[in-house]
Design a protein around this motif. Sequence first.
Motif, PDB file in Angstrom:
ATOM      1  N   SER A 119       0.863  -1.166   0.000  1.00  0.00           N
ATOM      2  CA  SER A 119       0.000   0.000   0.000  1.00  0.00           C
ATOM      3  C   SER A 119       0.905   1.222   0.000  1.00  0.00           C
ATOM      4  CB  SER A 119      -0.958  -0.107   1.180  1.00  0.00           C
ATOM      5  OG  SER A 119      -0.536   0.488   2.361  1.00  0.00           O
ATOM      6  N   ALA A 150      -4.456  -0.780  -2.011  1.00  0.00           N
ATOM      7  CA  ALA A 150      -4.598   0.437  -1.205  1.00  0.00           C
ATOM      8  C   ALA A 150      -3.621   1.524  -1.634  1.00  0.00           C
ATOM      9  CB  ALA A 150      -4.449   0.119   0.281  1.00  0.00           C
ATOM     10  N   SER A 178      -7.075  -1.555  -5.894  1.00  0.00           N
ATOM     11  CA  SER A 178      -7.857  -0.901  -4.857  1.00  0.00           C
ATOM     12  C   SER A 178      -7.104   0.363  -4.480  1.00  0.00           C
ATOM     13  CB  SER A 178      -8.064  -1.811  -3.637  1.00  0.00           C
ATOM     14  OG  SER A 178      -6.863  -1.963  -2.919  1.00  0.00           O
ATOM     15  N   ARG A 180      -7.077   4.268  -2.056  1.00  0.00           N
ATOM     16  CA  ARG A 180      -7.507   4.929  -0.816  1.00  0.00           C
ATOM     17  C   ARG A 180      -8.376   6.149  -1.090  1.00  0.00           C
ATOM     18  NH1 ARG A 180      -2.153   5.370   2.956  1.00  0.00           N
ATOM     19  NH2 ARG A 180      -1.405   3.259   2.658  1.00  0.00           N
TER      20      ARG A 180
END
Length: 182
Positions: A119, A150, A178, A180
């Motif tokens: 991430s 993320a 994915s 944030r």
Amino acid sequence: MNKQKLGILTFHTACNYGAVLQAYAMKEICEEIGYEVYFIRYSGYDQSKRIGVIESFINAQNKKKALINSIRCLLSYRGDKKRFNEFKRFRKEYFKETDLCKTIEDIKKLNFDVYISGSDQIWNYRITGNKFDKGYFLDFDSNAKKIIYAASSQDVPFPKEKEQEFINLLKHTKAIISIRES
């Protein structure tokens, strides 16, 4: 039975508790589900363009702010060095790292079964030489599974000149993503 090999591409070498702990947590989860986990040592942009404290001061628009920052760097040197060594010791003890990769082709040659990018602020162009780094978009052909997890840029919405560059990189990635930010 051989475990599948998984490579994590993130800012795991930062001297920052958040960056290192998110990397450690990701490693632990991936090992728990059965992968052999490695951290990809990557520097895809020309770090020789980083400038030192003196050059930074000379080139600064705000000399007062640059002077204060330079003094802070000098005064905190011993503590920063100690912290750097502690993070280095932690990584050596808990992280398996690859050899240094300088290009996307180097990352591809690692031939992992799975690549995870993230991430952290992997899409923050200010960290990667004022450009989006294709490596963090896993922009290479491979039969490996690719996951961008993320991902953060911190800087949203992007300035107009960066927005199109970002969109083009997203169009070319073949990863599950994915993020944030909205």
